[in-house]
Structure formats: C-alpha cells, structure tokens
Design a protein around this motif. Structure first.
Motif, short mmCIF file in Angstrom:
data_model
loop_
_atom_site.label_atom_id
_atom_site.label_comp_id
_atom_site.label_asym_id
_atom_site.label_seq_id
_atom_site.Cartn_x
_atom_site.Cartn_y
_atom_site.Cartn_z
N ALA A 214 -33.85 4.30 -0.38
CA ALA A 214 -33.19 4.31 -1.12
C ALA A 214 -32.65 5.54 -2.04
CB ALA A 214 -33.86 3.16 -2.39
N GLY A 215 -31.37 5.68 -2.31
CA GLY A 215 -31.08 7.51 -2.87
C GLY A 215 -30.88 8.29 -2.72
N VAL A 216 -31.35 8.41 -1.20
CA VAL A 216 -31.63 8.94 -0.21
C VAL A 216 -29.19 9.67 0.06
CG1 VAL A 216 -31.76 10.46 2.29
CG2 VAL A 216 -32.99 9.18 1.02
N ARG A 217 -29.59 11.71 0.44
CA ARG A 217 -27.71 11.98 0.20
C ARG A 217 -28.34 12.78 1.12
NH1 ARG A 217 -27.93 8.11 -3.11
NH2 ARG A 217 -26.62 8.62 -5.26
N VAL A 218 -27.31 12.36 2.48
CA VAL A 218 -27.18 13.22 3.89
C VAL A 218 -25.79 13.45 3.80
CG1 VAL A 218 -27.48 12.82 6.82
CG2 VAL A 218 -29.11 11.11 4.70
N HIS A 219 -25.76 14.86 4.45
CA HIS A 219 -25.41 15.50 4.09
C HIS A 219 -24.46 16.28 5.66
CE1 HIS A 219 -24.41 15.85 -0.62
NE2 HIS A 219 -25.48 15.21 0.23
N PHE A 220 -23.41 16.08 6.49
CA PHE A 220 -23.33 16.49 7.98
C PHE A 220 -22.29 18.07 7.69
CE2 PHE A 220 -24.53 11.75 7.67
CZ PHE A 220 -25.39 11.61 8.73
N HIS A 221 -22.84 18.72 8.10
CA HIS A 221 -21.60 20.06 8.69
C HIS A 221 -20.35 19.22 9.59
CE1 HIS A 221 -20.64 24.28 7.91
NE2 HIS A 221 -20.46 24.11 9.92
#
Length: 512
Positions: A214-221
């Motif tokens: 919970a609360g994780v932010r995943v950012h993709f190039h």
C-alpha cells in the motif's frame, strides 16, 4: 570638381564608419532596472539523475535605451547542477549580453542532479541567476525538489549493449525483444519508503511473486513496464486512502516525468503485461494512468479460475486501451475504466469476464475516436481465423458511457460461444435501424439484458478530467440491484451503499 569628389567620398566613409560603430556607442550598462517574467523559477519535482523539462525566464529592458548586461551567471558557478541557455548560447556564465530598448531575451533553464553525490544533502536544490554585480545586481532564485528513488534498470552486456528480454512474438513467430531485466529476489517486495523508477521491462519470472504494498508509487520511463511471465504472479495491495487528494493508501503507476504539464499526457510508458500462463493475479486500490496499453491480460485457455482479480482500482488516459484482455478470465469489482485513445475496455478472443459496480466511460478529448467504450469479441480482430469461446461477459450494476453514439460493440464469428449479459446497467447506445436488426442488440431480450437504462443523464462530476463521480441528478441513482449491491457494501471510496444502490463504482454525492 576633384576636391568636391574627395570631400563627398570622405563624408560617405565617415557616415559608414559612424553607422558601423553606432551599435557599440549607443549601448549603456544596465543599472539594475531589468524586469523579469518571474521572481522565482520553480522547476517542479524531478527524480535523481533524471533531467528536468526546459523552463524559461524572460528578461525585459523596458527603458528607451539599448543596454549591455555586464554579466549573467549562476551563483554556484560551474559546480551548479543547473544549466542555462541565454539567447541561444549554452553555459553557466555569460558576459556583455546586449538587450535592445523595449526588448526582451529568453533564458532557458534545466537541471539534472545525482542526489547521492549532492554535497548539500538536501532534497531541495536551489541556486540563483545573478544579473550584473555590486549595487546593480539583480537575483532570480531557482528552486527544484529532488526525489530520491529506487531505480531498477537493465544490466549492460559485455559488448556494451543493454540487457534485453523477449516481450512477445510477431505474426510470423519472430521474437520481439525490448530492453528489460528479471527482478531478483531482493526487488520482489516493493515498499513505500520511496518511489520506484523502472527503465525497460521488469520481469516477474515463473515461480516468483511481485508484491507491491500500500502507498507505493511506481514510475516508468518511456517504453518501460512490468511483465508477469507464465507462472509468475503480481499482487498489488493498495488500501482505501484516508486522504482522497493524496491517495496515501493507493498504489500508483504512472510515468517518470513529475512536472505538472505531464500529468495527463498519454503514452508515456508501456504496460502492465500479464502474459499467457500467469494465474491468480490480484489488484486492489491501484490507480494506473498515462500508459500506452494500461493493463494487458492474456488468457491460457483454462478459464475456470480468474487470470486476474481487480478491486477498487482506476485506469485512465492510455494512448490505446486502458484494459485489453486476450482470451482471459477477469473478475472486477468497484473499477473505474476511464478515457483512452481507442477503447476503454477491449475483450477479444473469447474469455470469461465479470464486472460488478464498475464505471466504464470514454470521454477522450485528445484526438478522434471512432471505436466504442467497450468492445467484446470471440475472435482476434487482427486475425479473424483465430477464435475462441466467450464463456461469459457479465456486467452487473455498471455504467457504460462516452461521447460517441454507440459505446458498446459486440462482435461474434457465429461459430464459437458468445455468452453475455447486462443486468441493471446504464448504456449509452443511440439506436438506429441497422443496429436494431442485429440480434445482439435486442434490448428486449431477457437472455442478455434486464433493467437496462438506455441513454439518459449520468451527471458525472467532470469526465473530461477523469472525475467519474456521479451527482444526485444522475439517472443511475437508486438503479442498482440490491442483491448484487449487498455483495459490495462499500463503493470505491469506502462510502456505504444503501439497499437502493447507485450504478457504477461510486455512490452519488453533492457537487457542492
């Protein structure tokens, strides 16, 4: 006559010389009275080691005289992480910059910073652009918030190329390779202490489970994503957020550009791809946005148990499809599937699907869209000879809406099974004689449709900004089947559903 000619030549030469030197003589030094388009330049938030967008500052000379700016420089000099471009020239320090009367010049600013090697050891990085010096000096502060992150990326081969993985095969059976890497055991549990930034495709292999807390932010190039291979599993475990604005409990998948101008740009990254053979995947309280294909799910011809369970999740603004299922088995509850460039939900090559209390609506306004919000077929639209049974496509207490006249497409090969049912649903479908003669759209058939609201008013809060909450004037208020609603007593925001439940993922609320 000769003397007169000599005099005329002398005067012409003097005039030419005077004109050629006039520019230099007419400039005067600036007196600290320059004006600027901003008093501070905020470069928004960036990730460590990822370059920012280009920001601009306009410098004005509002006087009636041409001036020379003796110096324009960064206070930290060559050690600064900022980069300047002044009137077309790149650097960190400039001298004797001319600026005509009542004219302006542009300064462009960028930054890249390695937070681990930042001697200031601060997430807030600042510098100052200094104009002139001494009593005439004028300052414009530069401010950037730098986020630390866990970076996951392909390794480098011995020949200097990046590591690749096989993403899929083309129509001829040839492997489609992209930059990617297999997640090692140390990176199969995403924690929420800092964001994750992924370059290339991160692969979950057979026998492994990727757990995202919970609360994780995943950012993709760009051109990056997550691939769950045959026998691999993903478990996304978001929870209901205490703050609807911050979404502190939600898991968020999006691109790696954090500047506000990228907040609604589609196609910034690839996809969350669940490959054929992966089963038992779960998604709860995920917000996914700005992908190419948001969620791509392949089935494995064994549809007894779902390939994927989705609950309380939202999919927005993909360049093509928000959810593309290829012969898969999906069970979805309290799901919002918003605008996309082609279709919000595309289910082809048969499968087994159940959507309960879901809002599926396409108000795409970034280009032309001629496809329906939902497309369901029992064959491959690119290869009609490839077909399979549609065992079930059930929609209960759902909203299917959009800006086109027909927001549901049902396509069958008339050979394989094609079983579907819409129960207590709102459907945008402006009928024509041709559509009415198609038996798939016989809305009076109790085998396929019951308690259907055909067209009408959804009263979304702001569908063009992906706000699909419904107002109290919506035709879907109190239109839900109570038995279905009893299995989902809370809406996507945790609001209680009464015995007269509303359709879609949200219970109605006042817009005030």
């Amino acid at each position: 006559m000769l003397n007169k000619a000599i005099v005329l030549v002398f005067l012409a030469g003097f005039l030419i010389l005077s004109m050629s030197c006039r520019k230099d003589f007419d400039y005067s030094s600036s007196q600290g009275d320059l004006t600027f388009s901003k008093d501070t330049v905020y470069l928004d938030t960036i990730f460590s080691n990822i370059g920012s967008s280009t920001y601009s500052l306009t410098v004005y000379n509002r006087s009636k005289e041409d001036v020379i700016i003796p110096s324009i420089r960064l206070e930290k000099g060559n050690k600064s992480n900022y980069r300047l471009n002044v009137d077309g020239s790149a650097g960190k320090s400039f001298t004797n910059v001319p600026l005509f009367a009542r004219d302006s010049l542009y300064i462009y600013i960028e930054i890249t910073i390695d937070i681990e090697n930042n001697s200031e050891n601060s997430l807030l990085y600042t510098d100052v652009i200094q104009f002139d010096s001494g009593s005439n000096q004028q300052n414009i502060p530069l401010v950037t918030l730098v986020k630390d992150a866990t970076f996951l990326y392909p390794g480098t081969n011995t020949d200097g190329t990046k590591e690749t993985i096989t993403l899929s095969t083309d129509a001829n059976g040839n492997e489609i390779k992209v930059q990617g890497f297999v997640l090692d055991d140390d990176h199969l549990n995403f924690l929420n202490d800092k964001p994750y930034v992924i370059y290339g495709y991160a692969v979950v292999p057979e026998g492994k489970v990727l757990v995202i807390n919970a609360g994780v932010r995943v950012h993709f190039h760009q051109n990056s994503g997550i691939l769950i291979q045959d026998g691999g599993v993903i478990s996304i475990n978001g929870v209901l957020s205490e703050d609807e604005e911050l979404l502190n409990g939600e898991v968020i998948f999006e691109g790696d550009r954090l500047e506000p101008q990228f907040s609604d740009i589609p196609g910034q990254w690839g996809s969350l791809w669940i490959a054929k053979g992966s089963q038992g995947n779960t998604i709860n309280h995920l917000t996914l946005r700005n992908a190419n294909i948001g969620l791509f799910v392949e089935g494995d011809d064994v549809l007894d148990s779902p390939t994927l369970y989705i609950k309380n999740s939202q999919f927005y603004n993909s360049a093509t499809y928000n959810l593309f299922a290829n012969g898969a088995s999906i069970a979805a509850e309290n799901v919002v599937i918003g605008s996309a460039g082609i279709s919000s939900l595309h289910c082809q090559l048969g499968g087994n699907y159940t959507f309960v209390h879901s809002t599926i609506a396409n108000y795409w306004n970034k280009g032309f869209r001629n496809t329906s919000t939902i497309v369901i077929s029992n064959y491959n639209l690119l290869n009609p000879n490839e077909a399979s049974d549609l065992i079930k496509a059930d929609f209960k207490n759902c909203i299917i809406d959009g800006i086109n006249d027909f927001e549901l497409s049902l396509l069958t090969d008339n050979q394989n099974a094609f079983e579907f049912n819409f129960m207590n649903c709102f459907l945008k479908f402006s009928s024509t004689e041709g559509q009415l003669t198609n038996p798939l759209f016989d809305f009076e058939s109790s085998n396929n449709y019951s308690n259907l609201i055909l067209n009408g008013q959804t009263d979304f809060f702001n569908p063009y900004l992906d706000d699909f909450r419904i107002g109290l004037d919506s035709d879907v208020v109190n239109a839900g089947d109570s038995n279905v609603a009893s299995t989902l007593p809370l809406d996507i925001l945790g609001k209680e559903r009464s015995s007269n439940a509303d359709l879609g993922a949200y219970q109605a609320a006042s817009k005030e």
